[in-house]
Design a protein around this motif. Structure first.
Motif, PDB file in Angstrom:
ATOM      1  N   ASN A 236       9.646  -1.095  -7.867  1.00  0.00           N
ATOM      2  CA  ASN A 236       9.575  -0.187  -6.725  1.00  0.00           C
ATOM      3  C   ASN A 236       8.562  -0.572  -5.647  1.00  0.00           C
ATOM      4  O   ASN A 236       8.236   0.246  -4.787  1.00  0.00           O
ATOM      5  CB  ASN A 236       9.375   1.251  -7.223  1.00  0.00           C
ATOM      6  N   TYR A 237       8.122  -1.826  -5.689  1.00  0.00           N
ATOM      7  CA  TYR A 237       7.375  -2.329  -4.529  1.00  0.00           C
ATOM      8  C   TYR A 237       8.330  -2.336  -3.330  1.00  0.00           C
ATOM      9  O   TYR A 237       7.993  -1.880  -2.229  1.00  0.00           O
ATOM     10  CB  TYR A 237       6.845  -3.741  -4.837  1.00  0.00           C
ATOM     11  N   ALA A 238       9.552  -2.795  -3.574  1.00  0.00           N
ATOM     12  CA  ALA A 238      10.561  -2.820  -2.502  1.00  0.00           C
ATOM     13  C   ALA A 238      10.829  -1.402  -1.982  1.00  0.00           C
ATOM     14  O   ALA A 238      11.004  -1.202  -0.777  1.00  0.00           O
ATOM     15  CB  ALA A 238      11.855  -3.437  -3.023  1.00  0.00           C
ATOM     16  N   THR A 239      10.823  -0.414  -2.883  1.00  0.00           N
ATOM     17  CA  THR A 239      11.073   0.972  -2.442  1.00  0.00           C
ATOM     18  C   THR A 239       9.967   1.425  -1.493  1.00  0.00           C
ATOM     19  O   THR A 239      10.228   2.135  -0.515  1.00  0.00           O
ATOM     20  CB  THR A 239      11.135   1.923  -3.671  1.00  0.00           C
ATOM     21  N   ALA A 240       8.731   1.011  -1.784  1.00  0.00           N
ATOM     22  CA  ALA A 240       7.609   1.384  -0.908  1.00  0.00           C
ATOM     23  C   ALA A 240       7.805   0.764   0.481  1.00  0.00           C
ATOM     24  O   ALA A 240       7.664   1.444   1.506  1.00  0.00           O
ATOM     25  CB  ALA A 240       6.290   0.918  -1.525  1.00  0.00           C
ATOM     26  N   LEU A 241       8.175  -0.520   0.511  1.00  0.00           N
ATOM     27  CA  LEU A 241       8.376  -1.185   1.808  1.00  0.00           C
ATOM     28  C   LEU A 241       9.549  -0.557   2.562  1.00  0.00           C
ATOM     29  O   LEU A 241       9.484  -0.310   3.764  1.00  0.00           O
ATOM     30  CB  LEU A 241       8.657  -2.680   1.609  1.00  0.00           C
ATOM     31  N   GLU A 242      10.628  -0.305   1.837  1.00  0.00           N
ATOM     32  CA  GLU A 242      11.841   0.205   2.486  1.00  0.00           C
ATOM     33  C   GLU A 242      11.653   1.666   2.920  1.00  0.00           C
ATOM     34  O   GLU A 242      12.105   2.055   3.996  1.00  0.00           O
ATOM     35  CB  GLU A 242      13.037   0.039   1.532  1.00  0.00           C
ATOM     36  N   GLY A 243      10.972   2.468   2.095  1.00  0.00           N
ATOM     37  CA  GLY A 243      10.708   3.862   2.468  1.00  0.00           C
ATOM     38  C   GLY A 243       9.866   3.911   3.735  1.00  0.00           C
ATOM     39  O   GLY A 243      10.152   4.672   4.669  1.00  0.00           O
ATOM     40  N   SER A 255       3.952   4.044   9.344  1.00  0.00           N
ATOM     41  CA  SER A 255       4.070   4.122   7.887  1.00  0.00           C
ATOM     42  C   SER A 255       3.963   2.718   7.319  1.00  0.00           C
ATOM     43  O   SER A 255       4.440   1.755   7.919  1.00  0.00           O
ATOM     44  CB  SER A 255       5.411   4.772   7.514  1.00  0.00           C
ATOM     45  N   GLU A 256       3.336   2.625   6.152  1.00  0.00           N
ATOM     46  CA  GLU A 256       3.097   1.316   5.571  1.00  0.00           C
ATOM     47  C   GLU A 256       3.412   1.357   4.077  1.00  0.00           C
ATOM     48  O   GLU A 256       2.944   2.260   3.375  1.00  0.00           O
ATOM     49  CB  GLU A 256       1.611   1.014   5.755  1.00  0.00           C
ATOM     50  N   GLY A 257       4.187   0.394   3.644  1.00  0.00           N
ATOM     51  CA  GLY A 257       4.453   0.263   2.207  1.00  0.00           C
ATOM     52  C   GLY A 257       3.380  -0.625   1.612  1.00  0.00           C
ATOM     53  O   GLY A 257       3.071  -1.678   2.162  1.00  0.00           O
ATOM     54  N   ILE A 258       2.804  -0.195   0.493  1.00  0.00           N
ATOM     55  CA  ILE A 258       1.676  -0.928  -0.083  1.00  0.00           C
ATOM     56  C   ILE A 258       1.954  -1.250  -1.543  1.00  0.00           C
ATOM     57  O   ILE A 258       2.407  -0.389  -2.306  1.00  0.00           O
ATOM     58  CB  ILE A 258       0.379  -0.093   0.054  1.00  0.00           C
ATOM     59  N   LEU A 259       1.697  -2.497  -1.907  1.00  0.00           N
ATOM     60  CA  LEU A 259       1.783  -2.896  -3.313  1.00  0.00           C
ATOM     61  C   LEU A 259       0.582  -2.265  -4.016  1.00  0.00           C
ATOM     62  O   LEU A 259      -0.574  -2.573  -3.683  1.00  0.00           O
ATOM     63  CB  LEU A 259       1.746  -4.421  -3.412  1.00  0.00           C
ATOM     64  N   ALA A 260       0.840  -1.368  -4.980  1.00  0.00           N
ATOM     65  CA  ALA A 260      -0.252  -0.595  -5.576  1.00  0.00           C
ATOM     66  C   ALA A 260      -1.317  -1.497  -6.199  1.00  0.00           C
ATOM     67  O   ALA A 260      -2.505  -1.158  -6.210  1.00  0.00           O
ATOM     68  CB  ALA A 260       0.314   0.378  -6.611  1.00  0.00           C
ATOM     69  N   GLY A 261      -0.909  -2.656  -6.689  1.00  0.00           N
ATOM     70  CA  GLY A 261      -1.866  -3.582  -7.284  1.00  0.00           C
ATOM     71  C   GLY A 261      -2.870  -4.125  -6.273  1.00  0.00           C
ATOM     72  O   GLY A 261      -3.899  -4.691  -6.652  1.00  0.00           O
ATOM     73  N   GLU A 262      -2.585  -3.950  -4.998  1.00  0.00           N
ATOM     74  CA  GLU A 262      -3.472  -4.422  -3.929  1.00  0.00           C
ATOM     75  C   GLU A 262      -4.412  -3.313  -3.435  1.00  0.00           C
ATOM     76  O   GLU A 262      -5.219  -3.540  -2.527  1.00  0.00           O
ATOM     77  CB  GLU A 262      -2.640  -4.938  -2.752  1.00  0.00           C
TER      78      GLU A 262
END
Ligand code: M6R
Length: 371
Positions: A236-243, A255-262
């Motif tokens: 769901n990294y892609a879901t964050a970017l796409e959302g 709005s910004e999609g963020i990789l939670a590991g970052e």
């Protein structure tokens, strides 16, 4: 024709149970007493052996199409055992990045006419790679110039914001992973579970669409915000970017999609009691890591909206202090198809409430045919 809907984007979001069914029609084999469940992708059958022998699979696309490929990457890696590389089309061309004869390049494009993706296709052809097209438009330039292709079959998409094409693209690429991995006995059980999940997916999408009113209420709460972060990881990294792309593209809210590991490598500095943050924490191998992200964001007084699996609200809401959105559970690699739907609905309602043009956002075109 918008039928009973006010806007094309709204119609296309609600059409997803049907568009997914059309995408899968005739391609999933139910199996039987002596035959395994499998996938049939007619356009690829003469090339599957070459693809299985390739050194790398390189996904190439722009915007939503890139995000769909990113969502499918983990399952393709898992089932094929082949290195999977992600390339944004313009960046590959800018860098003249390495593409080899032993590569399979996969061009993902709803329209099949995107200038950057087409230019990357010319480049891959010059470099001798096998070129596979995944497009929603029969006879489009990308469909014509690739060596073999899979038609997305999501039906015509009119809203500039891609919605039903995105979910169908993920399903096409999951089927691609199943077809490539089809000769591996050890993953047969996993493949069959995914095929069962695909058969049931349209029903699960119908279920998640029932969140429409809930997402409208959330949009009312967020209407005046300046910014929205979306945290995801794994599938769901892609879901964050796409959302985040959906929200910024139509509602004109940053709005910004963020990789939670970052999170601790920069984004955590933004967190305070005012900035709304969506955290995607549905059940998969990353769940416990996402629980810990939620706790850390909560400790910094983050204003959290947590997307979780049905029945998990209590385990993710840190003592009931976060708003939750519960979604149906599906096979982990298909979960991005479910999880994007509430974010599509949120983007749609935010836009309508803010009074912007939802089908033709400012400055954007459906098909980007110039560079
Ligand atoms: O037609 P394509 O899939 O090649 O288009 C790529 C992007 O321009 C497109 O996905 C864009 O990001 C969407 N409007 C996003 O909703």
């Amino acid at each position: 024709n918008k039928g009973k809907y006010e806007h094309y984007m709204q119609k296309e979001i609600h059409e997803q149970p049907e568009s997914l069914t059309t995408t899968m029609r005739g391609r999933l084999i139910r199996g039987g007493s002596c035959k395994a469940k499998s996938v049939l992708l007619g356009g690829l059958k003469d090339h599957l052996r070459t693809i299985r022998r390739s050194r790398r699979i390189v996904f190439i696309g722009c915007g939503t199409s890139y995000n769909a490929a990113l969502a499918a990457r983990p399952i393709l890696e898992e089932l094929s055992g082949i290195i999977v590389i992600m390339e944004i089309a313009s960046d590959l061309v800018d860098r003249q990045g390495p593409i080899y004869r032993e590569d399979t390049t996969v061009f993902v494009s709803q329209s099949g006419e995107t200038a950057d993706t087409l230019q990357a296709l010319e480049y891959a052809l010059e470099n001798g790679a096998l070129c596979v097209g995944i497009t929603n438009t029969v006879g489009s330039a990308i469909a014509r110039h690739t060596h073999c292709r899979i038609h997305i079959n999501a039906g015509c998409e009119i809203g500039v914001a891609s919605t039903k094409a995105y979910t169908s693209q993920i399903v096409v690429m999951a089927m691609l992973a199943l077809a490539i991995g089809d000769d591996t006995i050890s993953s047969q059980g996993r493949r069959e579970a995914i095929i069962d999940g695909l058969f049931d997916l349209p029903n699960k999408v119908k279920e998640v669409l029932k969140l429409d009113e809930e997402m409208k209420d959330l949009a009312k709460l967020l209407i005046a915000e300046q910014s929205l972060l979306v945290f995801g990881r794994g599938y769901n990294y892609a879901t964050a970017l796409e959302g985040a792309l959906k929200v910024k593209e139509v509602s004109l809210m940053h709005s910004e999609g963020i990789l939670a590991g970052e999170m601790k490598h920069g984004p955590l500095a933004l967190v305070d009691e005012t900035l709304p943050i969506v955290v995607i924490a549905t059940r998969d191998a990353c769940f416990s890591k996402q629980q810990s992200v939620i706790q850390q964001l909560h400790a910094r007084k983050g204003r959290l909206i947590v997307m979780c699996s049905k029945g998990d609200a209590a385990s993710v809401s840190v003592g009931g202090s976060c708003r939750t959105v519960e979604v149906p559970v599906v096979e982990d690699c298909l979960q991005p198809v479910i999880n994007i739907v509430p974010l599509q609905l949120l983007a749609y309602h935010l836009t309508v409430l803010r009074g912007y043009n939802v089908d033709q956002p400012r400055n954007l075109a459906k098909s980007v045919t110039t560079q």
